[in-house]
Write an enzyme that holds these catalytic residues in place. Structure first.
Site, short mmCIF file in Angstrom:
data_model
loop_
_atom_site.label_atom_id
_atom_site.label_comp_id
_atom_site.label_asym_id
_atom_site.label_seq_id
_atom_site.Cartn_x
_atom_site.Cartn_y
_atom_site.Cartn_z
N CYS A 77 8.24 12.07 60.16
CA CYS A 77 8.88 11.08 61.05
C CYS A 77 8.84 9.68 60.45
CB CYS A 77 8.23 11.10 62.43
SG CYS A 77 6.58 10.38 62.45
N HIS A 91 7.53 3.34 41.17
CA HIS A 91 7.09 4.64 41.67
C HIS A 91 6.15 4.47 42.86
CE1 HIS A 91 8.07 6.59 37.50
NE2 HIS A 91 9.14 6.18 38.16
N GLN A 112 5.70 1.46 36.48
CA GLN A 112 5.68 2.84 37.00
C GLN A 112 4.31 3.16 37.57
OE1 GLN A 112 7.94 5.57 33.91
NE2 GLN A 112 6.96 3.89 32.87
N ASN A 113 3.36 2.24 37.39
CA ASN A 113 1.98 2.56 37.73
C ASN A 113 1.71 2.37 39.21
OD1 ASN A 113 1.76 3.04 35.05
ND2 ASN A 113 0.76 1.10 34.56
N ILE A 114 0.85 3.24 39.73
CA ILE A 114 0.53 3.21 41.16
C ILE A 114 -0.86 2.64 41.38
CG2 ILE A 114 2.07 5.13 41.74
CD1 ILE A 114 -0.35 7.00 41.58
N ASP A 115 -1.45 2.11 40.31
CA ASP A 115 -2.86 1.69 40.39
C ASP A 115 -3.04 0.27 40.93
OD1 ASP A 115 -2.19 0.02 38.17
OD2 ASP A 115 -2.82 1.57 36.75
N PRO A 151 -6.61 7.76 33.16
CA PRO A 151 -5.88 8.53 32.15
C PRO A 151 -4.37 8.36 32.31
CG PRO A 151 -6.85 9.99 33.82
CD PRO A 151 -7.35 8.61 34.10
N ASP A 152 -3.64 8.43 31.18
CA ASP A 152 -2.18 8.45 31.32
C ASP A 152 -1.75 9.89 31.62
OD1 ASP A 152 -2.12 9.77 28.91
OD2 ASP A 152 -1.21 8.16 27.76
N PHE A 153 -0.47 10.18 31.55
CA PHE A 153 0.00 11.51 31.94
C PHE A 153 0.20 12.43 30.75
CE2 PHE A 153 1.09 8.57 35.25
CZ PHE A 153 0.71 9.27 36.39
N ARG A 154 0.78 11.89 29.66
CA ARG A 154 1.29 12.80 28.63
C ARG A 154 0.59 12.70 27.28
NH1 ARG A 154 5.10 11.06 31.92
NH2 ARG A 154 6.17 12.67 33.13
N THR A 187 4.44 3.18 27.80
CA THR A 187 5.15 4.25 28.53
C THR A 187 5.85 5.18 27.53
OG1 THR A 187 6.97 4.78 30.05
CG2 THR A 187 7.10 2.66 28.92
N SER A 188 5.92 6.47 27.92
CA SER A 188 6.62 7.43 27.06
C SER A 188 8.13 7.38 27.29
CB SER A 188 6.11 8.84 27.35
OG SER A 188 6.32 9.17 28.71
N CYS A 212 4.01 9.00 57.48
CA CYS A 212 4.20 10.43 57.73
C CYS A 212 5.44 10.89 56.95
CB CYS A 212 4.41 10.64 59.22
SG CYS A 212 5.00 12.30 59.63
N ASN A 226 3.40 0.13 22.05
CA ASN A 226 2.97 1.46 22.48
C ASN A 226 2.18 2.13 21.36
OD1 ASN A 226 3.41 3.10 24.88
ND2 ASN A 226 4.32 4.62 23.51
P1 OAD Z 1 2.95 8.73 29.93
O1 OAD Z 1 1.61 9.35 29.96
O2 OAD Z 1 4.14 9.62 29.93
O3 OAD Z 1 3.07 7.80 28.65
C1 OAD Z 1 2.08 6.86 28.32
C2 OAD Z 1 2.42 6.24 26.98
O4 OAD Z 1 1.48 5.21 26.74
C3 OAD Z 1 2.34 7.23 25.82
O5 OAD Z 1 3.44 7.03 24.95
C4 OAD Z 1 1.03 6.83 25.12
O6 OAD Z 1 1.05 7.05 23.72
C5 OAD Z 1 0.96 5.36 25.44
N1 OAD Z 1 -0.42 4.81 25.47
C6 OAD Z 1 -1.55 5.37 25.96
N2 OAD Z 1 -2.58 4.52 25.85
C7 OAD Z 1 -2.09 3.39 25.28
C8 OAD Z 1 -2.66 2.13 24.89
N3 OAD Z 1 -3.95 1.85 25.09
N4 OAD Z 1 -1.85 1.22 24.33
C9 OAD Z 1 -0.52 1.48 24.13
N5 OAD Z 1 0.05 2.64 24.46
C10 OAD Z 1 -0.70 3.57 25.04
O7 OAD Z 1 3.00 7.69 31.14
P2 OAD Z 1 4.27 7.01 31.80
O8 OAD Z 1 5.33 6.75 30.80
O9 OAD Z 1 3.78 5.88 32.60
O10 OAD Z 1 5.28 9.46 37.65
O11 OAD Z 1 4.74 8.16 32.78
C11 OAD Z 1 5.86 7.95 33.60
C12 OAD Z 1 5.71 8.67 34.92
O12 OAD Z 1 5.41 10.05 34.68
C13 OAD Z 1 4.57 8.20 35.76
O13 OAD Z 1 4.89 7.07 36.53
C14 OAD Z 1 4.28 9.39 36.62
C15 OAD Z 1 4.44 10.50 35.64
O14 OAD Z 1 4.88 11.69 36.17
C16 OAD Z 1 4.95 10.01 38.82
O15 OAD Z 1 3.91 10.55 39.01
C17 OAD Z 1 5.99 9.92 39.86
#
Ligand code: OAD
Length: 347
Positions: A154, A143, A123-126, A50-53, A219-220, A151, A243
């Protein structure tokens, strides 16, 4: 100033149009040598992560109903120090090995094999870029990732096999530093809110001055400093956003938006570039890495799950862990991510 040798006389723009044909034509021209990528969680959603937002399916929307002070607390260093269980519960679900790179990841390997890829900022950790076969020196994991761990007190590195065993064990085991006087919490080298980004990120951003093309995918563009990279390419460098929805500020003459699923758009682009067969062949190869991982983790092949199923499972496990934890632990103080982040990683 337009780049020499490409449509300079007829058109002040570098791209001849706003479509994939024009983009492919530019990518095949001598003027396009250094392609930079910026990736976010949207490139991995079709792998089942899953993405985040994203409303509904994004992790944060689903974590919002749980007993966390705020959803991003899962990745917030102050919260982790008080309660590492939510992160480790999520880590178990997101741990690399269960997910296969997507066609978009394979497209990155083609950019490399065609000598176009300068740097892939992610930004992905996968770790799916590496698993797809993109060479490590071409990837900046801004990220961090699950690849190394240490740790938090330390900073002593922690054994990879031991953390893997702890994360994947039936009951959550929180790994602790093995130095007798320390015993601090161990955390994968994922950058949390409130932590600095890796040196490698800071060293590499100056290279963006060499960019002939920037492609931003999935990315958002809400988390800084990563999101600010879009402003560091030269003024006449075409910037492409691929996107699901419109994000950021793409309004320069050579900014182009392709809205939709990145796997679909990348395939169309590959057709224009004459790379479609190569794309399928590159993706086919990624199957082996997944099989090896599955054997290692002794997992039976699972039926394919949708992102909705996946996020539901993650939330349920997290809910369970938090309930268990609540019985033993005092309630966490309520605060917002904006109260706790340091200048480095901010939303
Ligand atoms: P977001 O979840 O904020 O944004 C993902 C974006 O990808 C959104 O604009 C979606 O519409 C779009 N999206 C989803 N599926 C898609 C697809 N199949 N094709 C094209 N677009 C798609 O994720 P990030 O921008 O990566 O950091 O979030 C940035 C950071 O926020 C992450 O690295 C994470 C989070 O907090 C940490 O955890 C430190």
């Amino acid at each position: 100033m337009s780049k020499p040798g490409y449509a300079a006389d007829q058109n002040p723009r570098i791209l001849e149009g706003n479509d994939l044909k024009a983009l492919a034509k530019y990518m095949k021209s001598d003027s396009c040598q250094n392609v930079f990528l910026m990736l976010g969680a949207g490139v991995s959603t079709s792998a089942g992560i899953p993405d985040f937002r994203s409303p509904g399916t994004g992790l944060y929307a689903n974590l919002a109903r749980l007993n966390l002070p705020f959803p991003e607390a899962v990745f917030e260093i102050g919260f982790f120090k008080k309660n590492p269980i939510p992160f480790y519960t999520l880590a178990k679900e997101l741990y690399p090995g269960r997910f296969r790179p997507t066609h978009t990841h394979s497209f990155i390997t083609l950019l490399h094999s065609h000598s176009l890829l300068h740097t892939c900022f992610t930004q992905n950790i996968d770790t799916l870029e590496r698993r797809a076969g993109v060479p490590a020196h071409k990837i900046i994991e801004a990220h961090g990732s699950f690849a190394t761990q240490r740790c938090i007190d330390c900073k002593t590195p922690f054994d990879a096999d031991k953390i893997k065993k702890a994360v994947l064990s039936e009951e959550i085991e929180i790994p602790r530093c093995e130095r007798r006087r320390c015993k601090g919490l161990v955390k994968p080298d994922i950058v949390f809110f409130g932590e600095g980004l890796p040196d490698q990120f800071h060293k590499s951003i100056r290279n963006l001055r060499k960019a002939d093309l920037l492609i931003v995918l999935g990315t958002s563009l809400t988390v800084h400093p990563f999101a600010s990279l879009v402003d560091l390419v030269p003024n006449d460098c075409p910037r492409v956003l691929i996107n699901l929805d419109e994000v950021g500020d793409f309004n320069k003459p050579d900014d182009v938006l392709f809205l939709g699923k990145c796997d679909d758009i990348v395939r169309e682009l590959c057709k224009e570039l004459g790379w479609e067969e190569e794309l399928d062949a590159a993706w086919e190869k990624t199957k082996d890495s997944l099989d090896a991982d599955k054997q290692e983790r002794e997992l039976e092949p699972e039926p394919e799950e949708s992102t909705e199923d996946e996020v539901e499972k993650i939330t349920k496990n997290l809910e369970q862990a938090l309930k268990v934890n609540d019985k033993n632990d005092e309630k966490q103080p309520s605060s917002k991510v904006s109260d706790v982040v340091q200048p480095e990683l901010v939303e």
